[in-house]
Motif scaffolding. Structure first.
Motif, short mmCIF file in Angstrom:
data_model
loop_
_atom_site.label_atom_id
_atom_site.label_comp_id
_atom_site.label_asym_id
_atom_site.label_seq_id
_atom_site.Cartn_x
_atom_site.Cartn_y
_atom_site.Cartn_z
N VAL A 20 13.52 96.14 -111.70
CA VAL A 20 13.58 95.10 -112.72
C VAL A 20 12.40 94.15 -112.52
O VAL A 20 12.04 93.86 -111.40
CB VAL A 20 14.91 94.30 -112.62
N CYS A 65 22.45 91.98 -109.69
CA CYS A 65 21.42 91.58 -110.67
C CYS A 65 22.10 90.82 -111.80
O CYS A 65 23.21 91.14 -112.20
CB CYS A 65 20.69 92.80 -111.23
N VAL A 66 21.39 89.85 -112.33
CA VAL A 66 21.94 89.05 -113.43
C VAL A 66 22.22 89.93 -114.65
O VAL A 66 23.08 89.61 -115.47
CB VAL A 66 20.99 87.87 -113.77
N TYR A 150 17.41 87.80 -108.85
CA TYR A 150 16.10 87.22 -109.20
C TYR A 150 15.66 86.18 -108.18
O TYR A 150 14.50 85.77 -108.20
CB TYR A 150 16.04 86.67 -110.63
#
Ligand SMILES: Nc1nc2c(c(=O)[nH]1)N[C@H]1C(S)=C(S)[C@@H](COP(=O)(O)O)O[C@H]1N2
Ligand SMILES: [Mo]
Length: 346
Positions: A20, A65-66, A150
């Protein structure tokens, strides 16, 4: 389903670790170093040999992960952030830590220094005992447990201790929450539009190219909406009528389309990572070229003998690239395949 899986997250497929954000570090012939600057009595710089020579720790960490995929129990090794700070003597003004990447856009992310230390932020050099490869953020990556991923910077080049916070790249450009606590589900900062403002914007049914964070549009008739290339992270379109709408090239990361009428809607080359399409009517919708990491088409959890809950409606005219389904979690993948086969009358 594991009890360790936080609310709103889904397991990535077992051997998958999606990539990502940036894909590669900056091209730079100089040997890799990590420097520690800012609010320190003693600026420091380490090369890879220095870091490898320091006492190593191993931790088993869950990645969240968001965009809703998780990987549990990843074995990471390296040097605790705390050990590096000890060699540099932070000043009394050091309240925040900014991690800066050796990358083209000088990618960064920041944390309250106390939080980073309490969470056991790790300067990672290995995964499963082998050197972290470049694709995974190696040779040196930060991993901050219990925060969305992130906050875990790839290709670490500089650690800066700061008296005042400096927002990181995603936090400043994509509305990602600056704390990012997974347990509190701090994914995004609140919408920048009030309900009334959202209504006024949607009145025109044309939001092409606009950037509207966490747009609130629930239960509305938005038939034929033009949202081409719009940036609509975390938008709420639950129960909307979006018959014939166009979302081509839009960013709909983590958008909610539960039970929306999406008949004949177009999602060509649309980012749908983490989007919730469960129970949506996708008859005749075109989803070719769309990205699906962590997206859902039915409620998660193991189905009891093909009895999927709130599955999206798919017919012969629904267009989905089969290879893109590999980005889905196993349950979601199984559902979409089952629905496609059923639609084809097979
Ligand atoms: N240098 C750098 N680090 C980064 C990013 C990035 O774009 N650049 N993206 C962040 C985001 S949003 C996530 S989810 C993870 C993704 O890590 P992965 O590619 O190893 O899955 O890296 C984080 N660290
Ligand atoms: Mo992310």
């Amino acid at each position: 389903m594991s009890v360790r899986l936080p609310h709103g997250q889904q397991m990535a497929a077992p051997n998958k670790w999606p990539s990502v954000g940036e894909r590669t570090p900056r091209v730079d012939a100089r040997p890799w170093t990590v420097e520690l600057t800012g609010e320190v009595a003693q600026e420091r710089r380490w090369n890879l040999e220095d870091l490898r020579a320091m006492p190593q720790v191993e931790r088993v960490i869950d990645i969240h992960c968001v965009t809703r995929w998780s990987k549990l129990g990843v074995r990471l090794g390296g040097v605790p952030l705390a050990a590096l700070l000890e060699e540099a003597e932070p000043t009394a003004h050091a309240k925040f830590v900014s991690f800066v990447a050796r990358s083209e856009r000088g990618h960064s992310t920041s944390l309250v220094l106390r939080d980073a230390l309490d969470l056991g932020a790790l300067i990672v050099l290995t995964v499963d005992g082998t050197p972290l490869d470049e694709l995974r953020g190696g040779p040196v990556r930060v991993v901050v447990p219990e925060r969305y991923f992130y906050k875990s910077l790839k290709w670490l080049e500089r650690i800066e201790l700061l008296a005042a916070d400096r927002l990181g790249f995603w936090e400043a450009t994509a509305g990602y929450h600056n704390i990012a606590d997974v347990a509190l589900e701090q994914r995004y900062i609140a919408s920048d539009l009030s309900k009334a403002e959202s209504r006024a914007v949607l009145e025109q049914r044309d939001i092409a190219g606009r950037e509207l964070l966490s747009l609130s549009a629930r239960d509305r008739d938005l038939t034929g909406l033009n949202a081409r290339k719009a940036i609509l992270r975390a938008a709420d379109f639950q129960n909307c009528s979006l018959n014939g709408a166009c979302f081509d090239g839009a960013n709909l990361t983590n958008a909610h389309f539960c039970h929306a009428d999406l008949r004949g809607a177009s999602f060509r080359d649309t980012e749908l990572a983490g989007a919730d399409l469960s129970g949506a009517d996708l008859r005749g919708a075109d989803l070719r070229g769309a990205g699906f990491f962590g997206a859902s088409f039915c409620q998660d959890g193991e189905p009891a003998h093909d009895a999927y809950t709130a599955g999206a409606v798919i017919n012969r005219e629904t267009q989905i690239d089969l290879p893109a389904l590999a980005e889905l979690t196993p349950v979601q993948h199984a559902y979409v395949k089952w629905a496609l086969i059923r639609a084809a009358g097979g």
